[in-house]
Design a protein around this motif. Sequence first.
Motif, PDB file in Angstrom:
ATOM      1  N   ASP A  55       0.810  -1.209   0.000  1.00 30.87           N
ATOM      2  CA  ASP A  55       0.000   0.000   0.000  1.00 30.87           C
ATOM      3  C   ASP A  55       0.851   1.271   0.000  1.00 30.87           C
ATOM      4  OD1 ASP A  55      -2.472   1.176  -0.248  1.00 30.87           O
ATOM      5  OD2 ASP A  55      -2.790   1.387   1.906  1.00 30.87           O
ATOM      6  N   THR A  56       2.020   1.180  -0.628  1.00 31.15           N
ATOM      7  CA  THR A  56       2.851   2.353  -0.876  1.00 31.15           C
ATOM      8  C   THR A  56       3.251   2.347  -2.351  1.00 31.15           C
ATOM      9  OG1 THR A  56       4.964   1.263  -0.376  1.00 31.15           O
ATOM     10  CG2 THR A  56       3.771   2.271   1.473  1.00 31.15           C
ATOM     11  N   GLN A  57       3.657   3.482  -2.837  1.00 32.42           N
ATOM     12  CA  GLN A  57       4.068   3.558  -4.235  1.00 32.42           C
ATOM     13  C   GLN A  57       5.374   2.829  -4.496  1.00 32.42           C
ATOM     14  OE1 GLN A  57       3.992   7.680  -5.413  1.00 32.42           O
ATOM     15  NE2 GLN A  57       1.766   7.760  -5.459  1.00 32.42           N
ATOM     16  N   TRP A  58       6.188   2.622  -3.443  1.00 38.02           N
ATOM     17  CA  TRP A  58       7.408   1.841  -3.612  1.00 38.02           C
ATOM     18  C   TRP A  58       7.102   0.387  -3.938  1.00 38.02           C
ATOM     19  CZ3 TRP A  58      11.662   4.250  -4.574  1.00 38.02           C
ATOM     20  CH2 TRP A  58      11.880   5.515  -4.034  1.00 38.02           C
ATOM     21  N   ALA A  59       5.929  -0.082  -3.569  1.00 36.69           N
ATOM     22  CA  ALA A  59       5.532  -1.445  -3.924  1.00 36.69           C
ATOM     23  C   ALA A  59       5.357  -1.604  -5.419  1.00 36.69           C
ATOM     24  CB  ALA A  59       4.229  -1.822  -3.208  1.00 36.69           C
ATOM     25  N   MET A  60       5.177  -0.513  -6.151  1.00 38.32           N
ATOM     26  CA  MET A  60       5.124  -0.559  -7.606  1.00 38.32           C
ATOM     27  C   MET A  60       6.447  -0.167  -8.236  1.00 38.32           C
ATOM     28  SD  MET A  60       1.308   1.092  -8.263  1.00 38.32           S
ATOM     29  CE  MET A  60       1.558   2.473  -7.118  1.00 38.32           C
ATOM     30  N   ILE A  61       7.110   0.856  -7.695  1.00 36.93           N
ATOM     31  CA  ILE A  61       8.317   1.396  -8.313  1.00 36.93           C
ATOM     32  C   ILE A  61       9.445   0.368  -8.339  1.00 36.93           C
ATOM     33  CG2 ILE A  61      10.102   3.154  -8.097  1.00 36.93           C
ATOM     34  CD1 ILE A  61       7.961   5.003  -6.896  1.00 36.93           C
ATOM     35  N   LEU A  62       9.735  -0.240  -7.189  1.00 36.73           N
ATOM     36  CA  LEU A  62      10.880  -1.150  -7.118  1.00 36.73           C
ATOM     37  C   LEU A  62      10.678  -2.420  -7.952  1.00 36.73           C
ATOM     38  CD1 LEU A  62      11.879  -0.751  -3.360  1.00 36.73           C
ATOM     39  CD2 LEU A  62      12.877   0.340  -5.376  1.00 36.73           C
ATOM     40  N   PRO A  63       9.520  -3.107  -7.892  1.00 36.12           N
ATOM     41  CA  PRO A  63       9.344  -4.266  -8.780  1.00 36.12           C
ATOM     42  C   PRO A  63       9.353  -3.904 -10.261  1.00 36.12           C
ATOM     43  CG  PRO A  63       7.826  -4.396  -6.936  1.00 36.12           C
ATOM     44  CD  PRO A  63       8.434  -3.033  -6.890  1.00 36.12           C
ATOM     45  N   TYR A  64       8.773  -2.759 -10.619  1.00 41.15           N
ATOM     46  CA  TYR A  64       8.804  -2.341 -12.022  1.00 41.15           C
ATOM     47  C   TYR A  64      10.243  -2.116 -12.477  1.00 41.15           C
ATOM     48  CZ  TYR A  64       3.767  -1.449 -11.619  1.00 41.15           C
ATOM     49  OH  TYR A  64       2.403  -1.581 -11.429  1.00 41.15           O
TER      50      TYR A  64
END
Length: 278
Positions: free
Chosen positions: A137-146
Amino acid sequence: MGPKRWRSSAGSAVRALILVVLFGASLYPIAFVVISSLKTKSAFATNYFLPDRHVHLDNYRTAAGEVLPSVWNSVLVSTATVALVLACGVPAAYAFAWRRFRGQQLIYTVAICTMMVPAVLTFVPMFVLVRDVGLIDTQWAMILPYTAGTVGLSVFLLRAFFRAVPQELVEAAKLDGSGDLRVLWHVVLPLSLPTLATLVTLNVLWTWNQFLWPLVTISSEEQRPVPVALAFLTGDRYNVDYPQLMAGYVISALPLVVVLAITMRAFIRGMLSGALKA
């Protein structure tokens, strides 16, 4: 007019007609979305294909309130992802292209092999990792895997282009006292603008259109990216406001149009600059 010339003219006319038909067929879905977004719900139901005589802009006002925060989230995620991919991929590609060190080929092979792993195999382990480090539930959960999912492709493409840069330019810069960072910034990157523009476009499109991963890792409405927000914008499956939904699609596509316009100009300018300098 001779038979041969007549057949040539007829063939050119047929090819032109086919191109016009294909061009119109490719543009019609975009026109359909825009036209539908300007209708009322009743006009959309009664006049499905053709535009309505009255322009209904309330769809955009309503959809903007729902979609614009998610558009901003997607812009932040895409920008951060592209920045991290370039920050990691550009130095790594330069090192693989112009430096020699122990284990270079093995490390490069491992980096390239990450492109061959299907995303479905890493979905659950990636979710467990993101959950255990507290990024749900943070934007880092999308940024780092992407970033992890696209940096291998970026290194592969950039290394191939860096190796095509004339070696004389790099050696001349080093003879003038330039270090690796200066050579990379002033010699290699200006000639690599077409590849950089391609990578930026591909990464933005890829991160922007992700749906399943943010649907699983993002639960709060304030952190939702555009695809998830549009899915919730449909509301009741039996009472979908399609004109409002189409307006949301138009609003969410505008940043991609801007990115495409910017990268296309950079691509053309980079090609001309590289040709003149080479």
